[in-house]
Design an enzyme around this catalytic site. Structure first.
Site, short mmCIF file in Angstrom:
data_model
loop_
_atom_site.label_atom_id
_atom_site.label_comp_id
_atom_site.label_asym_id
_atom_site.label_seq_id
_atom_site.Cartn_x
_atom_site.Cartn_y
_atom_site.Cartn_z
N SER A 88 47.28 50.06 46.42
CA SER A 88 46.38 50.24 45.27
C SER A 88 44.96 50.60 45.68
O SER A 88 44.30 51.39 45.00
CB SER A 88 46.38 48.98 44.40
OG SER A 88 45.91 47.87 45.12
N ASP A 99 45.50 42.91 45.94
CA ASP A 99 45.64 42.78 47.39
C ASP A 99 45.01 43.98 48.08
O ASP A 99 44.99 45.09 47.54
CB ASP A 99 47.11 42.70 47.79
CG ASP A 99 47.76 41.40 47.38
OD1 ASP A 99 47.02 40.47 47.03
OD2 ASP A 99 49.00 41.32 47.41
N ASP A 101 45.82 46.12 50.94
CA ASP A 101 46.90 46.47 51.86
C ASP A 101 46.31 47.20 53.06
O ASP A 101 45.71 48.27 52.92
CB ASP A 101 47.93 47.36 51.17
CG ASP A 101 48.61 46.66 50.00
OD1 ASP A 101 49.03 45.51 50.19
OD2 ASP A 101 48.68 47.25 48.92
N ASP A 153 47.09 41.92 52.77
CA ASP A 153 48.41 42.04 53.36
C ASP A 153 48.26 42.92 54.60
O ASP A 153 48.02 44.12 54.49
CB ASP A 153 49.40 42.67 52.38
CG ASP A 153 49.85 41.70 51.31
OD1 ASP A 153 49.54 40.51 51.43
OD2 ASP A 153 50.51 42.13 50.34
N LYS A 214 51.05 49.62 35.98
CA LYS A 214 50.99 48.45 36.86
C LYS A 214 50.73 47.18 36.05
O LYS A 214 51.36 46.15 36.27
CB LYS A 214 49.89 48.63 37.93
CG LYS A 214 50.32 49.51 39.10
CD LYS A 214 49.13 49.89 39.96
CE LYS A 214 48.50 48.71 40.66
NZ LYS A 214 49.22 48.32 41.89
N TYR A 223 57.42 43.43 38.64
CA TYR A 223 56.60 44.05 39.68
C TYR A 223 56.77 43.24 40.96
O TYR A 223 56.44 42.07 41.00
CB TYR A 223 55.13 44.04 39.24
CG TYR A 223 54.17 44.79 40.15
CD1 TYR A 223 53.69 46.04 39.78
CD2 TYR A 223 53.73 44.25 41.35
CE1 TYR A 223 52.80 46.74 40.59
CE2 TYR A 223 52.85 44.95 42.17
CZ TYR A 223 52.38 46.18 41.77
OH TYR A 223 51.51 46.87 42.58
#
Length: 557
Positions: A88, A99, A101, A153, A214, A223
Site C-alpha cells: 500500500s 503496514d 511493507d 512487515d 480495500k 482481506y
C-alpha cells in the site's frame, strides 16, 4: 482521453464520465476522507523517517555479516544493502495504521538465517522498537515489527551479486538469476507493485478506487492472504484490471464495474494485467497447463512482473464462496447507490461474522513464557489456519468453514502453572471470562515485578464460523476429530515447538457463548434463545445438528 490500450483485451468502454458520475465520485471521495482513509502529512513524514532508519540498519546488517564472514573492512562497507517498499505504501494508497511493507535486499554472501539472527539483534538495540515477531517458516519469511508507532512487515531477499548499491533497481530480470523460490517471492513484491502502476491508465483514479475496495474488503472481513482471502496486492490487481477495461472512467464507476464484473467472472479464468512473459531464466512461471497446483487455484489473480505468480493461491472453497457472496452484495448495493436509495456508507457497512453462525470453532494458541516467545508461536499457528479450513471443508456435514481475519490476544499472570492451564482451557468462551477477569494482565504497569512472582501466560484466539448441512450429519453430530488432530500435528511439527510451554486447543463455541471482546463498541451481543418445545410428531424430522462431537475441545498439548 486515454488512447493507449492497456491489458490483454481491448477496453469495454472509452466513455468519459457524465456529470452524474462525477457527482457520485465526489461523494465517494468525501466518504473516504470522512472514514479516515487518508493519512496526515505529519504521519507520512514519520514513515519516511522510519524508512531512512531502516536503510541505515540494512547497510549495518550487511556490514556486520560481511565482517563476520572474514571480508575486509573496505569490502564489507562496499557490500551495501538496500531497502525497497511494496504494498500500500508503494502504491500510494496507505492510510492511518497501514503496514509499511519493506524488503531488505542483500548481496549473495548474506543468508536468510543471517537476516533472522543479525537483523533482529540490530532491531533490539533500537529504542523505537516496541514489538517484534519473526516468522521464519512463513510462505514468505517475515519479521513483523512495531517501530516508532509504525507497523512494519519486513522481508528479505539476497541477490546473486557481490554488492547491492544504493542506486540498484529491481526491474532487471537478470537479477533473478540463481534465486530460490522464497527470494523470488520476496523480490516480486516490489517488482509487481511498480509494474501495476505502469499498467493503469489513470493512477489517481486507480488509487481512489483501490482505497474504497480495500476499506470495503476490511469492513466485510475478506482481506488477508494468510486467512485465504485476497491480500493488498491481489485487490490492487483486481481494481487495475477494471481500470484497463474502463480507461476514462472515474473511481466511482470503477468500483461499480468491479462488483458487476467479478460477481459474474468465469472463475477459475485468471485475471491478467498483461500477457504472461516467458523469460530466459530457469524459474517457475504460473502455468495451469503444466502444473497441477496451478490448476487447483480457485480465483487466480496473476502478477504482471516476471516470473508471473498467483497472488491468490490461498483461497479455499469456503473463502471463494464468501468472496463471491460479497461481490453479489456489492453489486446490489451499488445499484441502489446509483439509484439514490443508498449511500457509500451502506456499501462499507461492517460485517456480521459474530452474529452469523450457530456454531464456531475457537482455535487457542497459548505460550507459558514471554510475549516475544508467544508471538513467534501464535504467528505460526495463524499462518496455518487456512490448512484447518481446507481440512474442515471435506468433512461430511460442513457446508462452509468461514475463517475470521483477525486474532484476539490476551496475557495474564497466574498464581501457578495449574491455574495457567485452567485459564487456557476456559479461554475463548463467555463463561471462561469469569476465570480470568480477576487476574492481573501482562499490560499492568508493574508487569516486571509480576513476572518475577507469577506464572506468565499469553493466549491468542482465532475463529472459524461453521455452516452445517444437517442432512449430511450422522446422528445429528458432526465429527471433526480427524481435521483437528491433523492440525495439532502440523502445529506440533513447528521446529521451535516446546511441549512444556506451547499449547494448542480447538473448542466449539455456540453463538451465545462467544466472548465479549469479539464485539466492537456499540455492538449488542446476541442473546441466548430459549429452547422451544419440540413437536412429538413423527414428521417433525431432524431440523438441526444436536452438537459438534469429537472436537478435541479439552486437548492441550
Amino acid at each position: 482521453m486515454s488512447s493507449q490500450t492497456y491489458g490483454v483485451t481491448p477496453p469495454i468502454s472509452l466513455a468519459n464520465p457524465t456529470p452524474k458520475e462525477n457527482e457520485l465520485n465526489d461523494s465517494l471521495i468525501r466518504e473516504l476522507k470522512q472514514k479516515g482513509s487518508f493519512e496526515s502529512e505529519a504521519a507520512t513524514r514519520k514513515r519516511v523517517e522510519v524508512l531512512n532508519i531502516f536503510q541505515k540498519l540494512a547497510e549495518e546488517f550487511v556490514y556486520r555479516v560481511s565482517i563476520k564472514k572474514n571480508m575486509s573492512e573496505g569490502m564489507a562497507r562496499d557490500a551495501g544493502g538496500k531497502i525497497f517498499t511494496f504494498g500500500s505504501y508503494r502504491l500510494g494508497v496507505y492510510g492511518p495504521g497501514s503496514d509499511l511493507d519493506t524488503l531488505v535486499v542483500a548481496p549473495k554472501h548474506v543468508s536468510r538465517d543471517d537476516f533472522f539472527e543479525v537483523f533482529t539483534e540490530l532491531l533490539k538495540d533500537r529504542p523505537e522498537l516496541e514489538e517484534m515477531a519473526p516468522v521464519p517458516d512463513a510462505f514468505v519469511p517475515i519479521i513483523k515489527i512495531e517501530f516508532g508507532g509504525n507497523s512494519i512487515d519486513l522481508i528479505f531477499a539476497r541477490l546473486d551479486i557481490p554488492r547491492v548499491p544504493k542506486d540498484l533497481l529491481l526491474n532487471d530480470n537478470n537479477l533473478l538469476r540463481n534465486l530460490d523460490e522464497i527470494d523470488l517471492r520476496a523480490v516480486n513484491g516490489t517488482r509487481v507493485t511498480d509494474e501495476i502502476l505502469t499498467l493503469v491508465p489513470k493512477p489517481t483514479v486507480f488509487k481512489h478506487a483501490l482505497r474504497c475496495i480495500k476499506m470495503w474488503a476490511k469492513q466485510r472481513a475478506i482481506y488477508g492472504n494468510i486467512y485465504g482471502y485476497p491480500g493488498g496486492v491481489a485487490w490492487a490487481m483486481l481494481i487495475a484490471r477494471i481500470c484497463q477495461l474502463y480507461p476514462n472512467a472515474v473511481s466511482a464507476v470503477i468500483v461499480e464495474k468491479f462488483f458487476h464484473i467479478y460477481s459474474q467472472w468465469s472463475w477459475p479464468q485468471p485475471v491478467l494485467l498483461k500477457q504472461i512473459e516467458d523469460g530466459p531464466l530457469q524459474v517457475r512461471v504460473w502455468n495451469p497447463r503444466l502444473y497441477a497446483v496451478d490448476r487447483s487455484h480457485k480465483m487466480p489473480v496473476i502478477t504482471p512482473a516476471y516470473p508471473s505468480m498467483c497472488a491468490t493461491h490461498n483461497i479455499t472453497t469456503s473463502t471463494q464462496t464468501i468472496i463471491l457472496n460479497e461481490f453479489r452484495r456489492g453489486t446490489d448495493i451499488m445499484n441502489e447507490i446509483i439509484a439514490g436509495r443508498k449511500t457509500w456508507s451502506d456499501l462499507l457497512e461492517k460485517h456480521d461474522f459474530f452474529y452469523k453462525y450457530k456454531f464456531y470453532l475457537c482455535i487457542v494458541a497459548a505460550t507459558e513464557s514471554t510475549y516475544e516467545e508467544h508471538i513467534k508461536y501464535s504467528g505460526m499457528v495463524e499462518s496455518k489456519l487456512r490448512l484447518l479450513v481446507q481440512k474442515l471443508e471435506v468433512v461430511e456435514g460442513v457446508e462452509l468453514a468461514h475463517p475470521y481475519v483477525k486474532a484476539f490476544d490476551n496475557g495474564y499472570f497466574c498464581a501457578s502453572k495449574e491455574q495457567a492451564q485452567e485459564v487456557c482451557s476456559a479461554y475463548g468462551t463467555l463463561s471462561g471470562e469469569t476465570l480470568s477477569k480477576t487476574l492481573p494482565t501482562t499490560d499492568d504497569d508493574n508487569k516486571e515485578e509480576l513476572a518475577k512472582e507469577k506464572h506468565e501466560i499469553h493466549l491468542t484466539k482465532l475463529f472459524i464460523g461453521l455452516k452445517l448441512d444437517v442432512l449430511k450429519t450422522t446422528n445429528r453430530k458432526l465429527d471433526i476429530q480427524l481435521p483437528c488432530s491433523e492440525f495439532f500435528t502440523i502445529c506440533k511439527g513447528w521446529q521451535d515447538f516446546d511441549i512444556n510451554k506451547h499449547h494448542i486447543q480447538i473448542k466449539y463455541v455456540k453463538l451465545a457463548e462467544l466472548p465479549n471482546d469479539v464485539y466492537g463498541e456499540g455492538e449488542i451481543r446476541p442473546s441466548k434463545v430459549s429452547k422451544r418445545k419440540r413437536s412429538e410428531s413423527k414428521n417433525s424430522g431432524e431440523k438441526r445438528p444436536k452438537s459438534i462431537g469429537a472436537v478435541a475441545a479439552a486437548t492441550v498439548v
